[in-house]
Design a protein around this motif. Structure first.
Motif, PDB file in Angstrom:
ATOM      1  N   PRO A 237      26.988  24.746  37.547  1.00 39.48           N
ATOM      2  CA  PRO A 237      28.056  24.348  38.471  1.00 39.48           C
ATOM      3  C   PRO A 237      28.303  25.405  39.543  1.00 39.48           C
ATOM      4  O   PRO A 237      28.093  26.600  39.325  1.00 39.48           O
ATOM      5  CB  PRO A 237      29.269  24.204  37.546  1.00 39.48           C
ATOM      6  N   ALA A 238      28.730  24.973  40.701  1.00 36.31           N
ATOM      7  CA  ALA A 238      29.099  25.877  41.790  1.00 36.31           C
ATOM      8  C   ALA A 238      29.808  25.052  42.854  1.00 36.31           C
ATOM      9  O   ALA A 238      29.729  23.816  42.878  1.00 36.31           O
ATOM     10  CB  ALA A 238      27.882  26.576  42.379  1.00 36.31           C
ATOM     11  N   THR A 239      30.502  25.754  43.737  1.00 38.58           N
ATOM     12  CA  THR A 239      31.064  25.136  44.932  1.00 38.58           C
ATOM     13  C   THR A 239      30.220  25.575  46.117  1.00 38.58           C
ATOM     14  O   THR A 239      29.819  26.740  46.199  1.00 38.58           O
ATOM     15  CB  THR A 239      32.523  25.562  45.143  1.00 38.58           C
ATOM     16  N   PHE A 240      29.951  24.641  47.021  1.00 37.11           N
ATOM     17  CA  PHE A 240      29.130  24.949  48.180  1.00 37.11           C
ATOM     18  C   PHE A 240      29.914  24.684  49.459  1.00 37.11           C
ATOM     19  O   PHE A 240      30.598  23.660  49.583  1.00 37.11           O
ATOM     20  CB  PHE A 240      27.855  24.103  48.182  1.00 37.11           C
ATOM     21  N   LEU A 241      29.816  25.597  50.391  1.00 31.67           N
ATOM     22  CA  LEU A 241      30.347  25.406  51.731  1.00 31.67           C
ATOM     23  C   LEU A 241      29.152  25.230  52.661  1.00 31.67           C
ATOM     24  O   LEU A 241      28.229  26.055  52.652  1.00 31.67           O
ATOM     25  CB  LEU A 241      31.183  26.615  52.162  1.00 31.67           C
TER      26      LEU A 241
ATOM     27  N   VAL B  90      23.126  23.887  58.889  1.00 30.57           N
ATOM     28  CA  VAL B  90      22.490  25.087  59.455  1.00 30.57           C
ATOM     29  C   VAL B  90      22.842  26.346  58.667  1.00 30.57           C
ATOM     30  O   VAL B  90      22.328  27.424  58.965  1.00 30.57           O
ATOM     31  CB  VAL B  90      22.874  25.273  60.932  1.00 30.57           C
ATOM     32  N   GLY B  91      23.699  26.214  57.668  1.00 31.63           N
ATOM     33  CA  GLY B  91      24.076  27.363  56.854  1.00 31.63           C
ATOM     34  C   GLY B  91      24.787  26.908  55.607  1.00 31.63           C
ATOM     35  O   GLY B  91      25.292  25.774  55.544  1.00 31.63           O
ATOM     36  N   ALA B  92      24.809  27.769  54.602  1.00 33.37           N
ATOM     37  CA  ALA B  92      25.454  27.414  53.346  1.00 33.37           C
ATOM     38  C   ALA B  92      25.945  28.656  52.622  1.00 33.37           C
ATOM     39  O   ALA B  92      25.335  29.730  52.728  1.00 33.37           O
ATOM     40  CB  ALA B  92      24.487  26.645  52.438  1.00 33.37           C
ATOM     41  N   ALA B  93      27.034  28.500  51.903  1.00 25.92           N
ATOM     42  CA  ALA B  93      27.539  29.533  51.006  1.00 25.92           C
ATOM     43  C   ALA B  93      27.643  28.932  49.617  1.00 25.92           C
ATOM     44  O   ALA B  93      28.098  27.795  49.462  1.00 25.92           O
ATOM     45  CB  ALA B  93      28.905  30.049  51.461  1.00 25.92           C
ATOM     46  N   ALA B  94      27.203  29.684  48.624  1.00 26.93           N
ATOM     47  CA  ALA B  94      27.320  29.266  47.223  1.00 26.93           C
ATOM     48  C   ALA B  94      28.371  30.120  46.545  1.00 26.93           C
ATOM     49  O   ALA B  94      28.252  31.349  46.523  1.00 26.93           O
ATOM     50  CB  ALA B  94      25.971  29.413  46.522  1.00 26.93           C
ATOM     51  N   LEU B  95      29.401  29.473  46.006  1.00 24.49           N
ATOM     52  CA  LEU B  95      30.449  30.157  45.255  1.00 24.49           C
ATOM     53  C   LEU B  95      30.151  29.923  43.781  1.00 24.49           C
ATOM     54  O   LEU B  95      30.331  28.818  43.263  1.00 24.49           O
ATOM     55  CB  LEU B  95      31.832  29.620  45.624  1.00 24.49           C
ATOM     56  N   ASP B  96      29.650  30.970  43.132  1.00 23.51           N
ATOM     57  CA  ASP B  96      29.126  30.866  41.772  1.00 23.51           C
ATOM     58  C   ASP B  96      30.209  31.284  40.774  1.00 23.51           C
ATOM     59  O   ASP B  96      30.518  32.470  40.651  1.00 23.51           O
ATOM     60  CB  ASP B  96      27.901  31.777  41.649  1.00 23.51           C
ATOM     61  N   PRO B  97      30.792  30.326  40.028  1.00 21.34           N
ATOM     62  CA  PRO B  97      31.859  30.689  39.090  1.00 21.34           C
ATOM     63  C   PRO B  97      31.345  31.469  37.890  1.00 21.34           C
ATOM     64  O   PRO B  97      32.101  32.226  37.278  1.00 21.34           O
ATOM     65  CB  PRO B  97      32.424  29.333  38.674  1.00 21.34           C
TER      66      PRO B  97
END
Length: 285
Positions: free
Chosen positions: A45-49, A58-65
């Motif tokens: 699981p993760a949240t993605f921006l 064109v870009g992504a951030a992965a918020l890894d709990p």
């Protein structure tokens, strides 16, 4: 424009993986670590921006709990347009207590961290060397080396937990996590060397191959109750021998900069610095 999601569509997943590959090719370092990549592929699981310019991602951030980290990537063709700043600002607003990885400690990433008042809190050294035929020291009396078998999994997890009790990521490995990793395409049971005393797992060297020529000391662990016996050197050499026999000519590893005993083991085995990752946090977090 950025948007948040906990489940990537197939098209979004393909776009993020394409961006990650483009960053790797341009920067010489991957923007996402193994845990974030597993999350992108849907295994964790993760949240993605996602940053979207109206024509696509064109870009992504992965918020890894699991690791409480933020990792981000911007397509090299769309950099210097504010996408990285927007992604990181939104990620920190959502999870201000998460650490931010700058893999390769690239100047642009360091500058972005400084602009957002992030401070370095951790360094991970990347060491490497050439490998060929390796001389494996004698196994200490009372111990033996063996190739991994499925029944070794609980002992490996227990040894790992004891050896990395203070490690923020590696210490979290459990049987489910081990099974997830063992199910990956790269897993080779022959490349997981186990040290035993009687039938008890007391250490292991888990190797990983990255293509035909490059190998990795993925995890090297000795249970603290069996430290000081020379098992680390034996396991290291045995794993390097396996990689060399598979055709690898170079090997890399990652080690915490503030662990002098581990760093000393690798330097004594002729490993040298080839890179560094830096972790940042908001001041006061």
């Amino acid at each position: 424009m950025t948007r948040s999601t906990s489940t990537l569509t197939d098209a979004e997943r393909d776009a993020v993986l394409r961006i990650a590959d483009a960053c790797h090719q341009t920067d010489g370092v991957a923007p996402f670590n193994e845990s974030a990549t597993l999350a992108i592929r849907g295994s964790r699981p993760a949240t993605f921006l996602l940053a979207d310019d109206g024509l696509g991602v064109v870009g992504a951030a992965a918020l890894d709990p699991r690791e409480r980290t933020i990792q981000l990537a911007v397509d090299p063709a769309h950099r210097r347009l504010g996408h990285g700043t927007a992604l990181l600002e939104e990620a920190l607003a959502e999870q201000p207590d998460h650490a931010v990885w700058a893999f390769g400690t690239l100047p642009a990433a360091v500058a972005l961290a400084a602009r957002l008042d992030l401070v370095p809190v951790r360094e991970l050294l990347k060491l490497g060397r050439e490998i060929g035929p390796e001389e494996v020291p004698p196994t200490p009396d009372g111990y033996r080396l063996a190739t991994y078998e499925p029944g070794d999994a609980p002992g490996i997890v227990a040894t790992n937990a004891a050896a990395f009790a203070e490690h923020p990521e590696q210490g979290q490995l459990d049987l489910e996590g081990f099974s997830t990793l063992a199910a990956q395409d790269w897993f080779d049971p022959q490349g997981l060397v186990v040290a035993k005393r009687d039938d008890e797992v007391v250490g292991f060297h888990w190797t990983k191959r990255h293509g035909p020529d490059l190998g990795e000391v993925y995890v090297l662990a000795v249970h603290p109750d069996h430290a000081g016996q020379g098992l680390g050197k034996v396991l290291l050499a045995a794993g390097l021998t396996h990689l060399a026999e598979q055709g690898c000519t170079e090997v890399v590893l990652y080690v915490e900069a503030d662990q002098p005993r581990a760093v000393g083991l690798y330097r004594s085995a002729s490993f040298v610095d080839v890179g560094k990752d830096t972790q940042f946090r908001l001041q006061g977090e």
